[in-house]
Structure formats: C-alpha cells, structure tokens
Design an enzyme around this catalytic site. Structure first.
Site, short mmCIF file in Angstrom:
data_model
loop_
_atom_site.label_atom_id
_atom_site.label_comp_id
_atom_site.label_asym_id
_atom_site.label_seq_id
_atom_site.Cartn_x
_atom_site.Cartn_y
_atom_site.Cartn_z
CD GLU A 1 0.93 0.32 2.96
OE1 GLU A 1 0.90 1.58 2.95
OE2 GLU A 1 1.94 -0.32 3.32
CD GLU B 1 7.40 1.82 -1.62
OE1 GLU B 1 7.72 3.01 -1.41
OE2 GLU B 1 8.10 1.02 -2.30
#
Length: 353
Positions: free
Chosen positions: A176, A319
């Site tokens: 994310e 991420e």
C-alpha cells in the site's frame, strides 16, 4: 460481479489430507528429517491451500493500493499528503523500492488508486483507477467514510483481482501507499485485538516523540467519537479505516476464493488481513507473513492471526516490499518440494532405524 460477502461465504478451509501427504514426500527427500525447517512448513501450506500436489509459482503479482487520509489534518505524519500521489507516479515510473524488489523476484506490480486526493493521469497498463472518493474524511472528527464507500472500495479490490486473475496468478503479495495510513491501521488494530492504543501505535514515517504522542491522542479521539463495533468489520473500516485498506480486504477475499496464497507485507497490509479475518475467519489459513515490521502494532496483529513472520529485517517501508521478499522464500520452498530427489530416485540410503 459477485460481491465480496458472497465470495467470502464460499472460501474453503485448506486440504489437511494433502498437507499430510506432502509431509510424507518431504520426509522422503534426500535430507535429514525436518532439516529445511520452516520452508517445509510453507511447502505443506501451499499444497494444502491450493489443493494441488504439482505447483508452479510462475505468475507472481504484487498489488499496491493507494489512498489518502483526512486524518493527516491532525499532524499525524511528518510528510504532506501530496506524497501519496507523488509516490504513485514513482511506482508507475519504476523508481520505487517495490519496483526494484518485484523485478528481483520476477513479480509484476499492479498499482491502483482507491482514493488518492488528486487525479492520477497515466496510461500505464498496470494501473487501475478505482477511486471511490478523493481521500477519507478526518476520522478524528467523524467517520472516515460512509459504509457504502467502504463496500465500494472492498468490491473494487475484488474487481481488480479478478481482472488480473484472467492474466494468470499463482501467488499474490499485497502492499500500500497512503500518507497517514499507520494511524488508521493502529485504530483498526487496537479495536479488533482489544489492545491499548499506546501498544499498537508507532512512529510511522518518522514522527518524533511529540508527534507520536499527538498521534496516540488522535486515535483515542477517533475511536471515542466514532464508537466502532468489531462485530461489524465493514462498519469499522468506514469509521476509522482507509480506502486502500478496504481495497486490500477485497483482494484478500478474492484471492482466497481462488485458493491462492496471500503474502502479507507490513503493518498496513496486515491490518487489512486482520479486518478480512473478521469478515471470514478462514482467510487466515491462506496468509503468509513475510516479515515483522518495526511498527509495534504489527506484532500484535501477527499474534492475533496466529502467523509467524518469515523475516525480521527491521523494515518499515510498505509498498509490498516485504511481500516481494516473502514470495521469494515461498517459491524456494515449493521448488524444494517439487525438484529435490527422493532417497529412492537418487539411490541414497536412508537413516538407519
């Protein structure tokens, strides 16, 4: 399209019989019993959850979802919210940490906008614009979003997964991007695990002592004002969650519905896994914890889910970077199972009784 609740209801438990058969094969490989340790446990899990004896993890996909958080108005992050959109463009250009590690392990990256506070302009074929709204509202002053918004975001995650599944997927990782999202993850973790806010709230992207104290106070206020009910996990997402977290819930549910392993990244993606487990407990059986984050709330989540991380590298980037490293180990475990010789095939004598 089938909605996430229908998909969740059809998720099956892993095949314990296949797990036992896999143990027998592992015990017959040319090595001392149990000498590959946790790699053997992973191999058994992959066979049991996929329902397949012959597994090839060729198509590896990391889903990195992005959204903004209105709670950043309270000063809970040292970075401005504009960084969310800037990092999305960085992902799409191939310049971020996740790009490097995904390429290293042979995974493709799928980037999706669930609620970035500005329009992302790109023609990148691996990008999905599924923006529900331009970021959440400030959860310290009221609900982060409506329940309808939360449901839309979850179903958007399902839709994104299904579109990519048609291209071929054997294993997924989730990650994310969203300035302020450790605040939402901390609120979700405190509520679902019934843990004190101080014990699940960390420094995020680099808060100092004063910033951390402010963040804890903001989370307390958000939970007090919104009074979320853990028995209504979608309602909890709506009140104190994030759009990218909701989207990841949908991806988890859709992946489990297809009997695929889900490799978690750090604190934020694990808060999505925690939320998904309150919607359908069986999803926990499909999850693999890639690592343990520096964010102390991550340990609380993993303990609640009953997951032991594969790595502990003091990561705190998000991420999907940890998930990429985890996928590498999962693939190694499957190759050991599939490619090593047995004592009989190699003509090697077994341990004497």
């Amino acid at each position: 399209m089938e909605d996430f609740l229908s998909l969740a209801n059809n998720i099956k438990s892993i095949d314990r019989g296949l797990v036992q058969l896999t143990q027998k094969r592992l015990d017959n490989l040319t090595k001392p019993l149990g000498s590959f340790g946790r790699l053997e446990e992973i191999a058994k899990l992959i066979v049991g959850l996929t329902g397949k004896k012959d597994i090839k993890l060729k198509s590896k996909v990391i889903f990195t979802l992005a959204a903004d958080h209105g709670v950043t108005d309270e000063g809970v992050s040292p970075y401005p919210k504009e960084v969310t959109a800037q990092m999305v463009y960085n992902f799409l250009r191939g310049g971020a940490g996740i790009n490097v590690l995904a390429k290293h392990v042979g995974a493709r990256i799928v980037v999706a906008d669930l609620g970035v506070a500005e329009r992302i302009k790109t023609k990148n074929k691996n990008f999905y614009d599924r923006k529900v709204r331009l970021g959440t509202a400030n959860m310290a002053r009221g609900p982060a979003m409506t329940k309808e918004d939360a449901e839309k975001a979850i179903n958007a995650g399902v839709e994104i997964f299904n579109a990519e599944y048609k291209k071929g997927i054997d294993i997924i990782g989730i990650g994310e991007m969203g300035i302020g999202n450790t605040t939402a993850a901390s609120a979700l973790t405190a509520l679902f695990t019934k843990t004190k806010i101080e014990e699940v709230s960390g420094r995020g992207a680099g808060l100092d002592d004063a910033g951390l104290a402010r963040k804890i106070e903001v989370i307390k206020r958000a939970l007090e004002i919104n009074s979320p009910d853990a028995s209504d996990p979608v309602g909890v997402l709506a009140k104190v969650g994030g759009l990218e977290i909701a989207g990841l819930v949908g991806i988890i549910i859709a992946s489990c519905g297809k009997r695929l392993p889900v490799v978690l990244d750090g604190f934020i993606s694990s808060s999505a896994a925690l939320t998904a487990s309150f919607i359908k407990p069986q999803v926990k059986e499909y999850m693999i914890a890639s690592h343990c984050s520096v964010e102390k709330g991550h340990k609380v989540i993993l303990a609640h889910l009953g997951l032991k991380p594969l790595l502990d590298l003091s990561l705190r980037l998000g991420e999907g970077t940890g998930a990429a490293l985890g996928i590498n180990l999962v693939e190694a475990s499957v190759k050991i199972l599939q490619e090593m010789a047995t004592f009989d095939s190699a003509g090697v004598s077994k341990k004497e009784a």
